[in-house]
Scaffold this motif. Structure first.
Motif, PDB file in Angstrom:
ATOM      1  N   LYS A 185      -7.898  13.522   4.942  1.00 21.75           N
ATOM      2  CA  LYS A 185      -6.749  12.678   4.657  1.00 21.75           C
ATOM      3  C   LYS A 185      -7.043  11.699   3.530  1.00 21.75           C
ATOM      4  O   LYS A 185      -8.190  11.311   3.302  1.00 21.75           O
ATOM      5  CB  LYS A 185      -6.317  11.932   5.918  1.00 21.75           C
ATOM      6  CG  LYS A 185      -5.751  12.857   6.993  1.00 21.75           C
ATOM      7  CD  LYS A 185      -5.254  12.088   8.193  1.00 21.75           C
ATOM      8  CE  LYS A 185      -4.653  13.034   9.230  1.00 21.75           C
ATOM      9  NZ  LYS A 185      -4.152  12.299  10.421  1.00 21.75           N
ATOM     10  N   ASP A 240       0.956   4.066   4.477  1.00 22.70           N
ATOM     11  CA  ASP A 240      -0.365   4.091   3.839  1.00 22.70           C
ATOM     12  C   ASP A 240      -0.680   5.482   3.294  1.00 22.70           C
ATOM     13  O   ASP A 240      -1.825   5.793   2.992  1.00 22.70           O
ATOM     14  CB  ASP A 240      -1.452   3.649   4.820  1.00 22.70           C
ATOM     15  CG  ASP A 240      -1.567   4.575   6.032  1.00 22.70           C
ATOM     16  OD1 ASP A 240      -0.716   5.483   6.181  1.00 22.70           O
ATOM     17  OD2 ASP A 240      -2.496   4.392   6.837  1.00 22.70           O
ATOM     18  N   ARG A 241       0.362   6.323   3.154  1.00 23.49           N
ATOM     19  CA  ARG A 241       0.177   7.699   2.678  1.00 23.49           C
ATOM     20  C   ARG A 241       0.723   7.859   1.270  1.00 23.49           C
ATOM     21  O   ARG A 241       1.629   7.145   0.849  1.00 23.49           O
ATOM     22  CB  ARG A 241       0.891   8.698   3.595  1.00 23.49           C
ATOM     23  CG  ARG A 241       0.519   8.614   5.062  1.00 23.49           C
ATOM     24  CD  ARG A 241       1.332   9.624   5.865  1.00 23.49           C
ATOM     25  NE  ARG A 241       2.765   9.444   5.623  1.00 23.49           N
ATOM     26  CZ  ARG A 241       3.633  10.450   5.480  1.00 23.49           C
ATOM     27  NH1 ARG A 241       3.207  11.708   5.552  1.00 23.49           N
ATOM     28  NH2 ARG A 241       4.911  10.224   5.266  1.00 23.49           N
ATOM     29  N   GLU A 285       3.256  15.119   2.086  1.00 21.03           N
ATOM     30  CA  GLU A 285       2.056  14.295   1.952  1.00 21.03           C
ATOM     31  C   GLU A 285       1.051  14.897   0.967  1.00 21.03           C
ATOM     32  O   GLU A 285       0.885  16.110   0.880  1.00 21.03           O
ATOM     33  CB  GLU A 285       1.392  14.117   3.312  1.00 21.03           C
ATOM     34  CG  GLU A 285       0.225  13.134   3.303  1.00 21.03           C
ATOM     35  CD  GLU A 285      -0.276  12.796   4.692  1.00 21.03           C
ATOM     36  OE1 GLU A 285      -1.293  12.088   4.789  1.00 21.03           O
ATOM     37  OE2 GLU A 285       0.363  13.236   5.682  1.00 21.03           O
ATOM     38  N   ARG A 344      -5.698   7.986   2.018  1.00 22.28           N
ATOM     39  CA  ARG A 344      -4.965   6.813   2.451  1.00 22.28           C
ATOM     40  C   ARG A 344      -5.022   5.690   1.403  1.00 22.28           C
ATOM     41  O   ARG A 344      -5.942   5.618   0.595  1.00 22.28           O
ATOM     42  CB  ARG A 344      -5.527   6.288   3.776  1.00 22.28           C
ATOM     43  CG  ARG A 344      -5.250   7.203   4.968  1.00 22.28           C
ATOM     44  CD  ARG A 344      -3.772   7.243   5.293  1.00 22.28           C
ATOM     45  NE  ARG A 344      -3.440   8.078   6.434  1.00 22.28           N
ATOM     46  CZ  ARG A 344      -2.982   9.322   6.328  1.00 22.28           C
ATOM     47  NH1 ARG A 344      -2.824   9.878   5.136  1.00 22.28           N
ATOM     48  NH2 ARG A 344      -2.682  10.010   7.413  1.00 22.28           N
TER      49      ARG A 344
END
Length: 263
Positions: free
Chosen positions: A223, A85-86, A38, A225
Motif C-alpha cells: 500500500k 490518506d490514499r 487507488e 499512503r
C-alpha cells in the motif's frame, strides 16, 4: 514560470516511480480508469525504459506531469488526487457549491525532491474539506504531506496465534474468562494523550517499532499512503523507515541509451 518549476522536480515526458524500500512501482490498481481507483505498489511489469520496447500493458505503471502541473496516469490520462490518506485517480469534475468541497476541489500539487528523494503533496485548501459552518482551522497549513510505502509482515502462523491467545488469557484472566467488557478501540484523543497503546493495525507510521518494520509478506501488493507530518513530529528513524519515504524517478526514453536516474 520556468519549465523546471512547472514540473515540480519531476522529469519531462513519461516516467515510472519506484519505492526505495521494496522496489515496487506505483501502479493504478487493476489498470482501471474509474474515478477513485487507488494507486498501489506492485512489482515492475516492464523492465525496459525504452518506449519502443515496452509492453503497452504496463502503462498503468507510467505517470507524467501535464500542462497544468498535475501528476497524471499514462494509461487513463486522469490526474492523481488524495482521498483520505490514499492516492486515487480523479476525473475532472465541474465546480459545485460551496466550493471547495470533497467532490469538487483543486487538485493537490505533487513535488519531488532530488535531495531527499521525497514526494510531497501540497493543497490549496484544507484536504479534509470541512463544511462551511465548521470552525476554520489553519493547522493543515503547518503539516507536511509525505508519500510513504507501508510494510506488510507475513501472516502469523497458527503457533504465533496460539501464543498470543495464551498470553492474552494470562495477562487479563478475569475479563477473559468472565466475559468482561471488551477493550474499546483507541480514539485519536487517547493516542495523542498517551493513555492507550495502538494495536498493530492502528500503529502510526512514524511510531512503528522493530516488529513493525517487517515487510516479508509473500503478497505482491503493497500500500501507498500519504503521511501527515507535524512540525513537532520526530523524523523517521532507522534506514527502513527512511527508505519507505524515498522514491526513484526513472524517465522513459525514446532510444536505446544510458539510463538516467533522478535521485
Amino acid at each position: 514560470m520556468s519549465a523546471n518549476a512547472q514540473l515540480y522536480g519531476f522529469p519531462p515526458g513519461y516516467f515510472v516511480i519506484r519505492s526505495l524500500a521494496n522496489g515496487r512501482l506505483w501502479d493504478v490498481g487493476g489498470d482501471d480508469v474509474e474515478d477513485s481507483v487507488e494507486i498501489l505498489l506492485w512489482p515492475e511489469k516492464e523492465k525496459s525504459l525504452v518506449e519502443t520496447l515496452r509492453n503497452p500493458d504496463a502503462n498503468n505503471q507510467v505517470f507524467f506531469i501535464d500542462t497544468s502541473g498535475a501528476l497524471c496516469s499514462r494509461s487513463s490520462g486522469h490526474a492523481i488526487d488524495v482521498e483520505g490518506d490514499r492516492l486515487v485517480l480523479r476525473h475532472r469534475r465541474p465546480i459545485s457549491q460551496p466550493y471547495p468541497n470533497e467532490y469538487s476541489h483543486p487538485l493537490p500539487r505533487f513535488s519531488y525532491s532530488r535531495e531527499t528523494q521525497h514526494i510531497t503533496a501540497s493543497f490549496q485548501c484544507d484536504p479534509t474539506y470541512p463544511p462551511p459552518a465548521a470552525q476554520t482551522s489553519t493547522a493543515w497549513m503547518r503539516k507536511t504531506y509525505v508519500l510513504s510505502s507501508i510494510p506488510m509482515p507475513k501472516p502469523k502462523s497458527l503457533l504465533d496465534n496460539a501464543s498470543a491467545f495464551l498470553s492474552s488469557a494470562v495477562i487479563t484472566p478475569i475479563s477473559f474468562f468472565s466475559g468482561g467488557t471488551a477493550q474499546r478501540k483507541a480514539t485519536p484523543e487517547d493516542v495523542f494523550s498517551g493513555d492507550i497503546d495502538l494495536t498493530e493495525d492502528e500503529t502510526l507510521e512514524q511510531d512503528r517499532g522493530v516488529e513493525g518494520e517487517a515487510d516479508d509478506s509473500p503478497e505482491l501488493l503493497r500500500k501507498l499512503r500519504v503521511l501527515m507530518i507535524g512540525q513537532r513530529d520526530a523524523p523517521a528513524e532507522g534506514e527502513s523507515a527512511r527508505k519507505r519515504r524515498q522514491w526513484q524517478i526513472l524517465p522513459l526514453r525514446t532510444s536505446v541509451a544510458h539510463r538516467r536516474l533522478l535521485k
